[in-house]
Scaffold this motif. Sequence first.
Motif, PDB file in Angstrom:
ATOM      1  N   ARG A  95       7.637  -1.847   4.203  1.00  0.00           N
ATOM      2  CA  ARG A  95       7.304  -2.638   5.394  1.00  0.00           C
ATOM      3  C   ARG A  95       8.456  -3.593   5.679  1.00  0.00           C
ATOM      4  NH1 ARG A  95       2.345  -0.253   6.997  1.00  0.00           N
ATOM      5  NH2 ARG A  95       1.215   0.145   5.096  1.00  0.00           N
TER       6      ARG A  95
ATOM      7  N   ALA B  95      -3.593  -7.153  15.454  1.00  0.00           N
ATOM      8  CA  ALA B  95      -2.936  -5.846  15.551  1.00  0.00           C
ATOM      9  C   ALA B  95      -2.602  -5.538  17.009  1.00  0.00           C
ATOM     10  CB  ALA B  95      -3.852  -4.771  14.985  1.00  0.00           C
TER      11      ALA B  95
ATOM     12  N   ARG C 106       0.814  -1.212   0.000  1.00  0.00           N
ATOM     13  CA  ARG C 106       0.000   0.000   0.000  1.00  0.00           C
ATOM     14  C   ARG C 106       0.852   1.268   0.000  1.00  0.00           C
ATOM     15  NH1 ARG C 106      -5.841  -0.943   2.586  1.00  0.00           N
ATOM     16  NH2 ARG C 106      -6.217  -2.832   1.442  1.00  0.00           N
TER      17      ARG C 106
ATOM     18  N   GLN D  65       5.639  -4.652  12.101  1.00  0.00           N
ATOM     19  CA  GLN D  65       5.210  -3.320  12.516  1.00  0.00           C
ATOM     20  C   GLN D  65       3.883  -3.318  13.265  1.00  0.00           C
ATOM     21  OE1 GLN D  65       5.449  -1.497   8.652  1.00  0.00           O
ATOM     22  NE2 GLN D  65       7.554  -0.842   9.010  1.00  0.00           N
TER      23      GLN D  65
ATOM     24  N   LYS E 257       3.852   1.829   1.088  1.00  0.00           N
ATOM     25  CA  LYS E 257       4.808   2.056   2.169  1.00  0.00           C
ATOM     26  C   LYS E 257       5.763   0.882   2.298  1.00  0.00           C
ATOM     27  CE  LYS E 257       2.083   4.990   5.221  1.00  0.00           C
ATOM     28  NZ  LYS E 257       1.579   5.164   6.583  1.00  0.00           N
TER      29      LYS E 257
ATOM     30  N   SER F  61      -1.739   2.163  14.933  1.00  0.00           N
ATOM     31  CA  SER F  61      -1.535   2.238  13.481  1.00  0.00           C
ATOM     32  C   SER F  61      -1.746   0.875  12.824  1.00  0.00           C
ATOM     33  CB  SER F  61      -0.142   2.785  13.162  1.00  0.00           C
ATOM     34  OG  SER F  61       0.861   1.948  13.694  1.00  0.00           O
ATOM     35  N   ALA F  62      -1.376  -0.201  13.524  1.00  0.00           N
ATOM     36  CA  ALA F  62      -1.614  -1.541  12.996  1.00  0.00           C
ATOM     37  C   ALA F  62      -3.112  -1.840  12.947  1.00  0.00           C
ATOM     38  CB  ALA F  62      -0.886  -2.576  13.837  1.00  0.00           C
TER      39      ALA F  62
ATOM     40  N   LEU G 249      -4.486  -0.283   9.886  1.00  0.00           N
ATOM     41  CA  LEU G 249      -4.137  -1.062   8.707  1.00  0.00           C
ATOM     42  C   LEU G 249      -5.028  -2.296   8.605  1.00  0.00           C
ATOM     43  CD1 LEU G 249      -2.378  -1.646   6.242  1.00  0.00           C
ATOM     44  CD2 LEU G 249      -0.756  -2.779   7.774  1.00  0.00           C
ATOM     45  N   VAL G 250      -5.209  -3.013   9.704  1.00  0.00           N
ATOM     46  CA  VAL G 250      -6.059  -4.203   9.696  1.00  0.00           C
ATOM     47  C   VAL G 250      -7.499  -3.821   9.353  1.00  0.00           C
ATOM     48  CG1 VAL G 250      -7.028  -6.049  11.131  1.00  0.00           C
ATOM     49  CG2 VAL G 250      -4.574  -5.572  11.194  1.00  0.00           C
ATOM     50  N   GLN G 251      -7.960  -2.680   9.859  1.00  0.00           N
ATOM     51  CA  GLN G 251      -9.312  -2.230   9.526  1.00  0.00           C
ATOM     52  C   GLN G 251      -9.447  -1.979   8.028  1.00  0.00           C
ATOM     53  OE1 GLN G 251     -11.791  -2.266  11.721  1.00  0.00           O
ATOM     54  NE2 GLN G 251     -13.188  -1.763  10.069  1.00  0.00           N
ATOM     55  N   SER G 252      -8.430  -1.377   7.426  1.00  0.00           N
ATOM     56  CA  SER G 252      -8.495  -1.154   5.977  1.00  0.00           C
ATOM     57  C   SER G 252      -8.450  -2.483   5.223  1.00  0.00           C
ATOM     58  CB  SER G 252      -7.376  -0.219   5.518  1.00  0.00           C
ATOM     59  OG  SER G 252      -6.125  -0.848   5.587  1.00  0.00           O
ATOM     60  N   LEU G 253      -7.736  -3.470   5.777  1.00  0.00           N
ATOM     61  CA  LEU G 253      -7.711  -4.796   5.158  1.00  0.00           C
ATOM     62  C   LEU G 253      -9.082  -5.457   5.246  1.00  0.00           C
ATOM     63  CD1 LEU G 253      -4.291  -6.210   6.437  1.00  0.00           C
ATOM     64  CD2 LEU G 253      -4.798  -5.217   4.200  1.00  0.00           C
TER      65      LEU G 253
END
Length: 155
Positions: A63, A113, A59, A85, A61, A117-118, A121-125
């Motif tokens: 990692r 997560a 995405r 991360q 960035k 911030s993790a 990211l998991v929510q967007s996944l």
Amino acid sequence: MEFTSREDIDVPIEQAFEMISDFEQFERAALRRGAEVSRMDDLSRPGVGARWDVGFTFRGKARAMQLEVTNFERPNEIQLKAVAQGINADIKFELVALSRSRTRLNVWSGLKANTLSARLLVQSLKLARGTLTNRLDKRITALGRDMEDRYSKMA
């Protein structure tokens, strides 16, 4: 968050396990896709304790991930633990003999997560779950076809 995929392949379970535990082949495949892979152990054979540091772009960035084999039960199961991360992932490859020449490959991955911030990211996944599941299914199908091709060349 969990992802699962399943593929039936025309390869005996012993040969399928040998192919799925050919970690060097997966290292080369990751390198071809643009990842940076460093082996962090000195094991001469695949097994528990095999470790890698992996760098990749996801995405947009950069990692970093540490990957380790936590369970290695020939010829049925390989489990990996990945830390990236603030996200911990458990990954399981399970092989089930359907017949002498046919094997079912089950792949399971669970993400957890640990940081804010993790979690984002998991929510967007989770929002892209359908797309990610389709991509995983396509990759596992391609892996199965590749294993069948390699087996037919061996036989």
